[in-house]
Design a protein around this motif. Sequence first.
Motif, mmCIF file in Angstrom:
data_model
loop_
_atom_site.group_PDB
_atom_site.id
_atom_site.type_symbol
_atom_site.label_atom_id
_atom_site.label_comp_id
_atom_site.label_asym_id
_atom_site.label_seq_id
_atom_site.Cartn_x
_atom_site.Cartn_y
_atom_site.Cartn_z
ATOM 1 N N MET A 7 0.936 -1.105 -0.130
ATOM 2 C CA MET A 7 0.106 -0.070 -0.143
ATOM 3 C C MET A 7 0.916 1.155 -0.053
ATOM 4 S SD MET A 7 -3.017 0.904 2.866
ATOM 5 C CE MET A 7 -1.687 1.340 4.069
ATOM 6 N N VAL A 8 0.694 2.090 -0.919
ATOM 7 C CA VAL A 8 1.364 3.427 -1.219
ATOM 8 C C VAL A 8 0.635 4.512 -0.152
ATOM 9 C CG1 VAL A 8 2.183 5.276 -2.665
ATOM 10 C CG2 VAL A 8 2.167 2.904 -3.264
ATOM 11 N N ILE A 9 1.425 4.997 0.865
ATOM 12 C CA ILE A 9 1.213 6.114 1.674
ATOM 13 C C ILE A 9 1.334 7.584 1.159
ATOM 14 C CG2 ILE A 9 1.014 7.083 4.077
ATOM 15 C CD1 ILE A 9 1.576 4.061 5.066
ATOM 16 N N ASN A 10 0.363 8.416 1.025
ATOM 17 C CA ASN A 10 0.658 9.573 0.616
ATOM 18 C C ASN A 10 1.462 10.577 1.857
ATOM 19 O OD1 ASN A 10 0.684 12.373 -0.279
ATOM 20 N ND2 ASN A 10 -1.299 12.320 -1.200
ATOM 21 N N TRP A 11 2.549 10.216 2.156
ATOM 22 C CA TRP A 11 3.240 10.704 3.160
ATOM 23 C C TRP A 11 3.301 12.268 3.432
ATOM 24 C CZ3 TRP A 11 7.478 13.955 3.551
ATOM 25 C CH2 TRP A 11 8.259 14.176 2.382
ATOM 26 N N ARG A 12 3.120 13.049 2.502
ATOM 27 C CA ARG A 12 3.014 14.362 2.478
ATOM 28 C C ARG A 12 1.884 15.135 2.893
ATOM 29 N NH1 ARG A 12 6.821 17.415 -0.033
ATOM 30 N NH2 ARG A 12 5.433 19.195 -0.118
ATOM 31 N N ARG A 13 0.674 14.141 3.122
ATOM 32 C CA ARG A 13 -0.608 14.837 3.576
ATOM 33 C C ARG A 13 -0.897 13.937 4.914
ATOM 34 N NH1 ARG A 13 -4.742 15.579 -1.637
ATOM 35 N NH2 ARG A 13 -3.613 17.156 -2.675
ATOM 36 N N ARG A 14 -0.003 13.007 5.154
ATOM 37 C CA ARG A 14 -0.308 12.332 6.263
ATOM 38 C C ARG A 14 0.342 13.076 7.689
ATOM 39 N NH1 ARG A 14 1.521 7.131 8.899
ATOM 40 N NH2 ARG A 14 -0.117 6.910 10.475
ATOM 41 N N SER A 15 -0.566 13.174 8.520
ATOM 42 C CA SER A 15 -0.433 13.833 9.858
ATOM 43 C C SER A 15 0.040 12.934 10.852
ATOM 44 C CB SER A 15 -1.486 14.747 10.074
ATOM 45 O OG SER A 15 -1.248 15.450 11.444
ATOM 46 N N ASN A 16 1.470 12.677 11.412
ATOM 47 C CA ASN A 16 1.510 12.382 12.609
ATOM 48 C C ASN A 16 0.848 12.512 13.883
ATOM 49 O OD1 ASN A 16 3.401 10.539 11.088
ATOM 50 N ND2 ASN A 16 5.084 11.826 11.364
ATOM 51 N N MET A 17 0.569 13.623 13.956
ATOM 52 C CA MET A 17 -0.040 14.210 15.158
ATOM 53 C C MET A 17 -1.734 13.589 15.019
ATOM 54 S SD MET A 17 -0.237 15.720 17.885
ATOM 55 C CE MET A 17 1.172 16.741 17.721
ATOM 56 N N GLN A 18 -2.223 13.793 13.958
ATOM 57 C CA GLN A 18 -3.509 13.266 13.836
ATOM 58 C C GLN A 18 -3.591 11.733 14.052
ATOM 59 O OE1 GLN A 18 -5.168 14.434 10.148
ATOM 60 N NE2 GLN A 18 -4.859 16.720 10.567
ATOM 61 N N TRP A 27 6.008 15.859 13.792
ATOM 62 C CA TRP A 27 4.631 15.701 14.426
ATOM 63 C C TRP A 27 3.683 16.734 13.755
ATOM 64 C CZ3 TRP A 27 3.201 11.716 17.050
ATOM 65 C CH2 TRP A 27 4.535 11.058 17.623
ATOM 66 N N VAL A 28 4.132 18.011 13.127
ATOM 67 C CA VAL A 28 3.098 18.942 12.702
ATOM 68 C C VAL A 28 3.525 18.980 11.163
ATOM 69 C CG1 VAL A 28 2.485 21.187 12.797
ATOM 70 C CG2 VAL A 28 3.349 20.146 14.882
ATOM 71 N N ASN A 29 2.338 18.518 10.271
ATOM 72 C CA ASN A 29 2.638 18.617 8.998
ATOM 73 C C ASN A 29 1.916 20.230 8.485
ATOM 74 O OD1 ASN A 29 2.225 18.249 6.214
ATOM 75 N ND2 ASN A 29 1.814 16.258 6.279
ATOM 76 N N PRO A 30 2.649 20.876 7.603
ATOM 77 C CA PRO A 30 2.209 22.273 7.196
ATOM 78 C C PRO A 30 1.092 21.923 6.456
ATOM 79 C CG PRO A 30 4.587 21.731 6.476
ATOM 80 C CD PRO A 30 4.132 20.575 7.435
ATOM 81 N N GLU A 31 0.826 20.870 5.793
ATOM 82 C CA GLU A 31 -0.228 20.902 4.743
ATOM 83 C C GLU A 31 -1.401 20.410 5.452
ATOM 84 O OE1 GLU A 31 0.773 18.182 1.453
ATOM 85 O OE2 GLU A 31 2.654 19.111 1.128
ATOM 86 N N THR A 32 -1.669 20.304 6.671
ATOM 87 C CA THR A 32 -2.893 20.038 7.597
ATOM 88 C C THR A 32 -3.125 21.064 8.533
ATOM 89 O OG1 THR A 32 -1.416 18.765 9.273
ATOM 90 C CG2 THR A 32 -2.304 17.483 7.338
ATOM 91 N N PRO A 33 -4.132 21.354 9.258
ATOM 92 C CA PRO A 33 -4.565 22.198 10.072
ATOM 93 C C PRO A 33 -3.745 21.980 11.585
ATOM 94 C CG PRO A 33 -6.297 20.977 9.899
ATOM 95 C CD PRO A 33 -5.242 20.439 8.693
#
Length: 306
Positions: free
Chosen positions: A1-12, A268-274
């Motif tokens: 399975m390919v994970i879209n790592w740029r949009r994945r939020s570790n915090m979430q 932990w904080v992804n700038p592409e997420t809120p």
Amino acid sequence: MVINWRRRSNMQSFLSCTTPRVPVCPLPKTNSQPILQRKVEYFNLGDLWDQYREWSAYGIGVPIILDNRDSVVQYYVPYLSAIQIYTSKSHSLTRCMLEDSEKESFSDDNESEKLSRSSDVSDDSLFDQDVSWSARHLLGQLYLQYIEYGSPYGRIPLFDKVNELAQNYPCLTSFKSVDISPASWISVAWYPIYHIPSCRNVKELSTCFLTYHTISASFQENNYVPEEVGNDSCSTNAGDVKEKKSSHNRVSLSPFGLATYKLQGGLWVNPETPDSDMMSSLYSAAYSWLKQLGVEHHDFDFFTTH
């Protein structure tokens, strides 16, 4: 399975994995109940603590995507950082208080020993003076307050701590969520223990978290989730034990507050997420909650100043 790592939020991912999901039951109907209250659902506090049983024993695995796109599972152990349970005067409270009285009557502790227990108290005099008597009265009767002051290395996991407190406060495991005031809450400290596969020089994986949860049914009306939407992607232990299914719906006790310690870099904080706005909002909510209740939360103060 390919994970879209740029949009994945570790915090979430962390918040999703560490959010308890508790089975709910319909409140039995009685002729004396107002019509608007006949559809109330509740959960048992004992079921809430059971959510932390395996997490306390093995840790909860949180899937994390590293900056180099590798993935690890970081394991955290929950510890009870703080708890306040307020109740109103009801039949269930009276019954539990009688159980407390009977238990204390057979206790070997003398009065001075009871007063020396500074970590778990239920005296309104310990509240901040800014909290007026009328405000405290609206909160209900304080049944239990516990604030952890010990070193993280000397603590016992949350499930074990709850069982320890229940020896003096038996209602801690028998209350229903409808029996307690909306001001009742817990704070859980999450400390990392190890990650799989092991990797070196990833300082961000040493981050610790404080989550705040209400434990009354009153604030959970919009958080119901179907059973199949649970956190099955999170590993309960090294054997990847999955949460057992049931036919009942569950209530998701999502955190209303959050604080962090050793939160470094951008893992932990992804700038592409809120994420940033969400974390700021959760921190402010925790700060406001503690201030309104006049509570000095040791772990929160430490996380904030270090």
